[in-house]
Design an enzyme around this catalytic site. Structure first.
Site, PDB file in Angstrom:
ATOM      1  CB  CYS A 136     -69.321-121.028  87.617  1.00 14.99           C
ATOM      2  SG  CYS A 136     -69.937-120.934  85.928  1.00 14.99           S
ATOM      3  NE  ARG A 166     -69.002-113.418  77.232  1.00 18.60           N
ATOM      4  CZ  ARG A 166     -68.742-114.332  78.160  1.00 18.60           C
ATOM      5  NH1 ARG A 166     -68.429-115.560  77.788  1.00 18.60           N
ATOM      6  NH2 ARG A 166     -68.781-114.031  79.431  1.00 18.60           N
ATOM      7  N   GLY A 220     -63.477-110.802  81.568  1.00 17.51           N
ATOM      8  CA  GLY A 220     -62.163-110.243  81.830  1.00 17.51           C
ATOM      9  C   GLY A 220     -61.769-110.089  83.278  1.00 17.51           C
ATOM     10  N   GLY A 221     -62.566-110.561  84.227  1.00 14.88           N
ATOM     11  CA  GLY A 221     -62.206-110.428  85.635  1.00 14.88           C
ATOM     12  C   GLY A 221     -60.910-111.135  85.973  1.00 14.88           C
TER      13      GLY A 221
END
Length: 471
Positions: free
Chosen positions: A221, A128, A103-104
């Protein structure tokens, strides 16, 4: 080992391989309405995102300060802010974060929207979802839906609906190896190709949900070309009449040399684990998406019966929680799927049509025969919700509260503020009742007053087990 020559000069390869094995500098994102507040540690700006900050002392643990408990900031690697900068979300937009947990990025998007528009934060892994709900609640907004749907199923039902779609895709995770969240197999060609195949499926679903003029932001990433620039190039090649690259002037310093609209961060250059983001905009003149010829790509959703509760039960529940506080914006309570939910008109408009889509913000939930106010309700900004009563805690008792412990009454001064302009009264004079616990005038969660103490209703997943000495 992966091929780096197309995107990184040969003279930097050794520096890169040394830096990728080190943990990056710790970073935070300051909440949009707390920018002028003092932080408990010294920071330096992250150049690609205005509210990003590096901690000067990376030995500091930002999750152990009271400021974290009141949501002054969010902890995330500076590299993860790159796709949010490229997305550049705006108030009033309808945005889909297709792979949203923890959730960032979703919370950064929600802040930028300023409570106007709709964010659908989707996560396919059910375990999650709690962390995603928690992160969104910390923003103090309620214009979101948390969904648990397969991307292909969403694309069948929500074709052409969103101003922007963010795909922070599952990937080989090479940038996570230094933090022991992946092992060295992340660099294997087998893992890279497996991840790229999965990304193809997600991206092909994502693009179908864009409106004409809508933006697709793709991030990973990993450093692998097959999972980064080649994914953006594949979309542009497969649909040459539909997309244009998003070329951001503010991110020009990090432009990939391989493809327009793609941006890279490197651990040896940029004080982070690394980062990749690419963006495409769907042309206004793009033709309609063709209907898929088969129904085998995912389940079909019928409109079916709504999830809204019985009107009388809803009215009785609203009456029972009225002493807790008052709405101060255009949000609306509804009994929805067995819980009292709170959302903006646009969110309800979307859920009225697609009842199955997901869950809006929970305002109250049932525990046995009782209804309890939710943590998210306490965390709402004053723009949206005004609690009837609150208790302002000093630093010592705020620490007690955030550790999840019972909060004692302070014996030498009043504890309860009954609202602006009112005379503060001791809880013994008030009797039982719900209050928002605050520190420095910012909410932390709910307490309930009984005789000589405040009972703590902080959810277990919001408890801070280690807190720096506030003195």
């Amino acid at each position: 080992m992966i091929e780096l020559a197309p995107v990184l000069p040969q003279g930097e390869h050794e520096l890169f391989h040394s830096a990728r094995q080190l943990c990056p500098s710790r970073a935070i994102r300051v909440r949009d309405d707390r920018i002028g507040e003092g932080l408990p540690f010294e920071t330096e700006p992250v150049p690609w995102y205005a509210r990003g900050r590096w901690l000067r002392d990376s030995q500091m643990r930002p999750a152990t300060f009271l400021n974290y408990g009141i949501a002054d900031y969010y902890i995330q690697d500076a590299g993860s802010l790159l796709p949010v900068a490229l997305l550049d979300p705006k108030p009033g937009e309808w945005i889909l974060d297709l792979c949203a947990a923890p959730g960032g990025k979703a919370s950064a998007i929600l802040e930028a929207m300023q409570g106007i528009g709709v964010l659908v934060a989707n996560e396919t892994i059910r375990s999650r979802l709690d962390s995603l709900h928690y992160m969104l609640a910390r923003t103090g907004h309620a214009n979101y839906i948390v969904a648990n749907q397969d991307p292909e199923d969403l694309s069948q039902a929500l074709s052409g609906r969103f101003d922007a779609v963010l795909v922070d895709a599952p990937c080989s995770g090479q940038m996570l190896v230094a933090r022991d969240k992946r092992d060295e197999s992340a660099w294997s060609q087998k893992q890279i190709l497996h991840s790229a195949k999965r990304q193809n499926r997600i991206l092909d679903a994502a693009v179908r949900m864009l409106k004409p003029g809508g933006r697709l932001i793709y991030s990973t990433c990993t450093f692998a070309l097959e999972e980064d620039e080649e994914q953006i190039s594949r979309l542009a090649t497969n649909w040459p009449d539909r997309f244009e690259p998003i070329e951001s002037q503010g991110l020009g310093a990090w432009q990939s040399p391989l493809a327009k609209g793609c941006y890279r961060l490197w651990p040896h250059r940029d004080r982070c684990a690394g980062g990749f983001a690419g963006g495409l905009v769907l042309k206004d003149s793009a033709p309609e998406w063709e209907e898929e010829g088969s129904s085998g790509g995912g389940k079909r959703f019928a409109k079916g019966k709504g999830l809204r509760g019985h009107p009388k039960e809803e009215r009785d529940l609203l009456q029972s929680i009225a002493p807790v506080g008052d709405l101060s914006g255009d949000l609306e309570f509804r009994l929805w799927n067995g819980e009292l939910s709170l959302a903006s008109p646009d969110v309800w408009r979307l859920l009225d049509r697609f009842h199955w889509l997901g869950t809006p913000m929970t305002a109250a939930f049932r525990k046995g025969t009782r209804w309890l106010p939710s943590h998210a309700l306490a965390m709402l900004r004053p723009t949206w919700f005004q609690p009837k009563q609150w208790v302002e805690l000093d630093s010592d008792r705020a620490s007690v509260y955030l550790r999840g412990e019972v909060v004692p009454l302070r014996g030498d001064s009043p504890d309860l503020d009954a609202g602006a302009g009112s005379v503060a009264r001791r809880v013994e004079a008030e009797g039982d009742g719900w209050r928002v616990a605050r520190w420095r005038n910012c909410p932390m969660g709910w307490v309930k007053g009984v005789s000589n103490r405040w009972n703590n209703h902080l959810p277990t997943w919001a408890v801070m087990n280690s807190i720096e000495d506030p003195s």
